[in-house]
Design a protein around this motif. Structure first.
Motif, PDB file in Angstrom:
ATOM      1  N   MET B  18       0.859  -1.191   0.000  1.00  0.00           N
ATOM      2  CA  MET B  18       0.000   0.000   0.000  1.00  0.00           C
ATOM      3  C   MET B  18       0.894   1.240   0.000  1.00  0.00           C
ATOM      4  N   MET B  79      -4.484   2.133  -1.584  1.00  0.00           N
ATOM      5  CA  MET B  79      -3.907   1.146  -2.505  1.00  0.00           C
ATOM      6  C   MET B  79      -2.901   1.771  -3.473  1.00  0.00           C
ATOM      7  N   ASP B 247      -2.373  -2.604   9.620  1.00  0.00           N
ATOM      8  CA  ASP B 247      -1.633  -1.942   8.541  1.00  0.00           C
ATOM      9  C   ASP B 247      -0.375  -1.340   9.151  1.00  0.00           C
TER      10      ASP B 247
END
Lengths: 270, 298
Positions: B18, B79, B247
């Motif tokens: 990402m 993304m 994340d």
């Protein structure tokens, strides 16, 4: 390796163009090559070793000793390294300076830091007129870098200034910040008449209430968030500006010059 | 591998590359910095429906912020670079610019510079001014409470999204209790966020669906109510499964967070209802980053 030192032998009657003696132009030059450089002085061209005793070899660190007010263009277009001036300096000190540091022990003449682009210029004495300004006829003055003046500055500080910071511990003369396009001028002492004359944008940061022309309008008292960041950036300087007790974020804001674009501001400590 | 009665499955979490950035929001009080950050990182649980994944990273002491005021750091993941830029600007504009006394700064010095206040400045309608301080440009935008100060750019860096842990518990209460404790510990790790509400997901998904319009659907293999009618991953004693999605800016950061999570689950133990720890993956075919649970614990 000791600093490359130019010790003045004689005070010339004519002014001397010192622009060839900057770090990037002397890099990789042998002692004899440096001694053979000629400097313009009036109508004559004088060899460097006629004017100076030369010692040391570190071209990144230049010292000019016994300097006086007729040595012009010291540090012109300086791109790297440092120059220390022991004594006074003439006009056009640090003209179009691009990087590095320039430190003057005494006073300097007119047009110091003129059209400077980057780097740090420290003047321990007083500065002449047009500090950080534009050459006559040019439309853009100082475009970056920081200038610290520990004494007073003359008239037209930051004339046509485009970017960068001029920090004056003493007083500034008339027309301070005139025709300024952007940038910051801070004055701890007093300022003269016609402050910010025809300024378009930029900030004049003052410790003392100035006499303002009718074309500056009071915008009230404010706590401005950018001021702590600005003062924080002064901490690395060898100056009164680095003193945390001098910092403030509460100011009276005056907008102007409304006879021009009017996006400039005078911020006065309250 | 069994620790304190908790079985750690021989499986891995599959994660994806990402783009991410960190921002620092400051305000007159910690509460107002938090209000702004909470709003900016709201509705940002999954890139699938929200466009980005974001959360508060940690509360900052005034000594850690650029302007010396109380602050909050937040991480935003997307993304790609374009979607990150779009989300960042929209969220900064609607949630930070609007929040009283707030200021917004970049939290990453390096990386590719992307706009933070560069376009927000036009809200100033020509009255905005900039200041270049220490080679960083800041915009001062006049607003009704004074001025909104915003740094022109922030740093975009490569990051990883989709690290995850599944906790399989004896009951819903046990699963939630274990997750709450794990989230509390995992949030102490820098450079990671747990983007779902409270850090916990109860609706893990699989790729694909019987309905053509849907790209993802419920992960029936881990749904306890379907144990008898689908190809289940659950043993009879499992009544509830919950997931923690992670994340992080680097693989190491995610590994650290996952290890802390697994350690917390194991310290709670099978006696308190935590039976198994697993992870979500797509067979290793979709994401290049594989976090093997047992390797993490070695």
């Amino acid at each position: 390796m000791s600093a490359l030192t130019f010790k003045l032998k004689i005070k010339t009657d004519q002014r001397v163009d010192m622009s060839p003696l900057v770090c990037q132009l002397l890099k990789d030059k042998e002692f004899n090559d440096i001694a053979a450089i000629t400097l313009q002085s009036g109508k004559a061209r004088l060899r460097v070793d006629e004017l100076f005793h030369i010692s040391g070899s570190d071209t990144d660190n230049i010292v000019i000793e016994n300097s006086f007010e007729k040595l012009d263009f010291i540090g012109k277009g300086l791109e790297e390294g440092s120059i220390t001036v022991k004594g006074n300096a003439g006009a056009y000190l640090g003209l179009e300076m691009k990087s590095g540091t320039l430190d003057v022990e005494g006073n300097v003449g007119i047009f110091a830091a003129c059209e400077m682009k980057k780097g740090l210029l420290t003047i321990n004495g007083d500065a002449g007129d047009f500090l950080g300004g534009a050459l006559i006829g040019n439309k853009q003055g100082m475009k970056g870098g920081t200038v610290v003046v520990k004494g007073n500055a003359g008239e037209r500080v930051g004339d046509h200034m485009r970017r960068g910071m001029i920090l004056i511990e003493g007083n500034a003369g008339d027309y301070c910040g005139s025709r300024m396009t952007a940038g910051t001028i801070a004055v701890m002492g007093t300022t003269g008449r016609y402050l910010g004359y025809a300024m378009r944008r930029g900030t004049l940061l003052l410790w003392n209430q100035p006499t303002l022309s009718a074309t500056f309008n009071d915008c009230g008292s404010h706590t401005l968030a950018f001021l702590p960041l600005l003062f924080n950036s002064f901490k690395k300087l060898n100056s009164k500006f680095a003193d945390a007790t001098q910092a403030f974020n509460r100011v009276q804001r005056y907008g102007g010059d409304v006879a021009e674009m009017g996006r400039g501001e005078v911020l006065v400590k309250i | 591998m069994i620790i304190n009665g908790v079985t750690i499955d021989e499986t891995f979490a599959e994660a994806f590359p990402m783009k991410a950035t960190r921002v620092i929001i400051t305000a007159q009080t910690a509460q107002w910095a938090y209000n702004s950050a909470k709003s900016m990182t709201g509705f940002a649980t999954s890139v699938i429906g929200c466009g980005c994944e974001a959360d508060i990273e940690r509360i900052l002491d005034p000594s850690e912020t650029p302007d010396g005021r109380p602050g909050v750091s937040a991480l935003i993941f997307a993304m790609g670079g374009k979607s990150l830029m779009k989300q960042l600007e929209t969220r900064a504009g609607q949630s930070v610019l609007t929040s009283p006394t707030s200021a917004l700064f970049s939290g990453i010095d390096g990386g590719k510079r992307i706009p933070l206040g560069k376009n927000l400045r036009y809200f100033g309608d020509g009255f905005q001014t900039s200041k270049l301080i220490d080679d960083k440009r800041y915009w001062r935008i006049p607003v009704m409470d004074g001025e909104f100060l915003v740094e022109e750019t922030t740093g975009q860096v490569n990051a990883i999204g989709g690290g995850n842990l599944l906790v399989l518990a004896k009951s819903e209460v046990d699963a939630l209790n274990a997750c709450e404790k794990a989230v509390e510990e995992m949030r102490k790790i820098p450079n990671v966020i747990l983007p779902f509400p409270g850090g916990v997901v109860r609706s893990g998904s699989k790729v694909g669906s019987k309905y053509k319009a849907l790209g993802a659907s419920t992960n029936d293999a881990f749904c306890p109510t379907l144990k008898g009618i689908t190809k289940t991953e659950l043993s009879p004693e499992i009544e509830s499964v919950m997931e923690i999605v992670i994340d992080g800016l680097t693989e190491e950061d995610i590994k650290k967070a996952m290890r802390v999570g697994i350690e917390t689950f194991c310290s709670i133990g099978a006696y308190n209802g935590v039976k198994r720890i697993s992870a979500g993956n797509y067979g290793g075919k979709l994401g290049p980053h594989h976090f093997h649970l047992r390797e993490i614990m070695e």
